[in-house]
Design a protein around this motif. Structure first.
Motif, mmCIF file in Angstrom:
data_model
loop_
_atom_site.group_PDB
_atom_site.id
_atom_site.type_symbol
_atom_site.label_atom_id
_atom_site.label_comp_id
_atom_site.label_asym_id
_atom_site.label_seq_id
_atom_site.Cartn_x
_atom_site.Cartn_y
_atom_site.Cartn_z
ATOM 1 N N UNK A 62 0.687 -1.548 -0.023
ATOM 2 C CA UNK A 62 -0.329 0.066 -0.107
ATOM 3 C C UNK A 62 0.733 1.651 -0.133
ATOM 4 N N UNK A 63 2.501 1.320 0.720
ATOM 5 C CA UNK A 63 2.954 2.273 0.267
ATOM 6 C C UNK A 63 4.281 1.675 -1.354
ATOM 7 N N UNK A 64 4.101 2.899 -2.039
ATOM 8 C CA UNK A 64 5.143 3.178 -2.743
ATOM 9 C C UNK A 64 5.842 3.904 -2.712
ATOM 10 N N UNK A 65 7.209 3.787 -2.664
ATOM 11 C CA UNK A 65 8.536 4.672 -2.538
ATOM 12 C C UNK A 65 9.202 5.323 -3.841
ATOM 13 N N UNK A 66 9.091 6.434 -4.131
ATOM 14 C CA UNK A 66 10.526 6.200 -5.602
ATOM 15 C C UNK A 66 11.381 6.352 -4.849
ATOM 16 N N UNK A 67 11.686 6.702 -3.756
ATOM 17 C CA UNK A 67 13.000 6.606 -3.170
ATOM 18 C C UNK A 67 12.647 6.031 -1.896
ATOM 19 N N UNK A 68 14.118 5.658 -0.918
ATOM 20 C CA UNK A 68 13.597 5.406 0.440
ATOM 21 C C UNK A 68 13.629 6.918 1.582
ATOM 22 N N UNK A 69 14.024 7.660 0.797
ATOM 23 C CA UNK A 69 14.228 8.609 2.097
ATOM 24 C C UNK A 69 12.385 8.878 2.340
ATOM 25 N N UNK A 70 11.955 8.790 1.488
ATOM 26 C CA UNK A 70 10.542 8.631 2.025
ATOM 27 C C UNK A 70 10.194 8.205 3.413
ATOM 28 N N UNK A 71 11.245 6.990 3.215
ATOM 29 C CA UNK A 71 10.729 5.984 4.159
ATOM 30 C C UNK A 71 11.238 6.588 5.994
ATOM 31 N N UNK A 72 12.126 7.430 5.529
ATOM 32 C CA UNK A 72 13.091 7.004 6.924
ATOM 33 C C UNK A 72 12.382 8.956 7.486
ATOM 34 N N UNK A 90 16.755 3.241 13.285
ATOM 35 C CA UNK A 90 17.973 3.115 12.880
ATOM 36 C C UNK A 90 19.044 4.809 12.495
ATOM 37 N N UNK A 91 17.868 5.519 11.860
ATOM 38 C CA UNK A 91 18.386 7.219 11.999
ATOM 39 C C UNK A 91 18.639 6.908 13.718
ATOM 40 N N UNK A 92 17.611 7.194 14.526
ATOM 41 C CA UNK A 92 17.448 7.559 16.107
ATOM 42 C C UNK A 92 18.724 6.812 16.805
#
Length: 173
Positions: A62-72, A90-92
């Motif tokens: 249901x989630x479409x990402x063109x760039x993983x940056x959108x996921x973080x 992981x960022x934290x």
């Protein structure tokens, strides 16, 4: 290893919460990365709930990402919402560990993101409790931008099928 002590894109080691956590450290120099990571894991478990909705959207297609940056999501969002999935934690983890003076980078494979901590004498060590094998992606520098972006952008949908992950381009492209 030294660049992985610095702040990077979306990883702010000077974030007040990271600095406060770092100043409450338990191990004296030389730092014990294992003890500090255990302490950080407890902090995250006590503070951040796992975002099951985000996980289900990712694996449910249901989630479409063109760039993983959108996921973080930003670390401040994770802390204020008290909610995040593995890309967010992981960022934290990297921000907090770097604030404590422990080199850290992001790694992952399709469907799982985690951190690697540099342990003197042992090298880069995975923090993941999920069997990861060889990571498909490792941050080459503190910014981890090449890890989470790609060109040209292609909208991708991830679907869990029979316990296997399949990534396909969006239809019509």
């Amino acid at each position: 290893v030294r660049p992985f002590l610095n702040s990077g894109y979306k990883i702010d080691k000077n974030l007040p919460e990271a600095v406060q956590w770092a100043n409450e450290g338990v191990s004296a120099p030389p730092l014990n990365a294992r003890l500090e990571y255990q302490r950080l894991t407890k902090f995250i478990k006590d503070t951040i709930a796992y975002d099951q909705v985000k996980r289900n959207q990712y694996f449910g297609g249901r989630a479409i990402y063109s760039d993983l940056d959108d996921m973080y999501q930003e670390i401040t969002v994770t802390l204020s919402r008290r909610l995040g999935a593995c890309p967010d934690t992981s960022l934290l983890e990297c921000a907090f560990l770097r604030a404590r003076g422990i080199p850290c980078r992001i790694a992952g494979r399709v469907g799982h993101f985690y951190t690697e901590v540099y342990v003197p004498g042992k090298g880069w060590t995975s923090t993941s409790v999920t069997p990861t094998g060889i990571p498909l992606m490792i941050a080459p520098g503190p910014d981890h931008l090449p890890y989470q972006t790609w060109k040209p952008t292609i909208p991708l949908r991830t679907t869990l099928v029979e316990a296997k992950v399949r990534i396909e381009p969006e239809e019509g492209l």
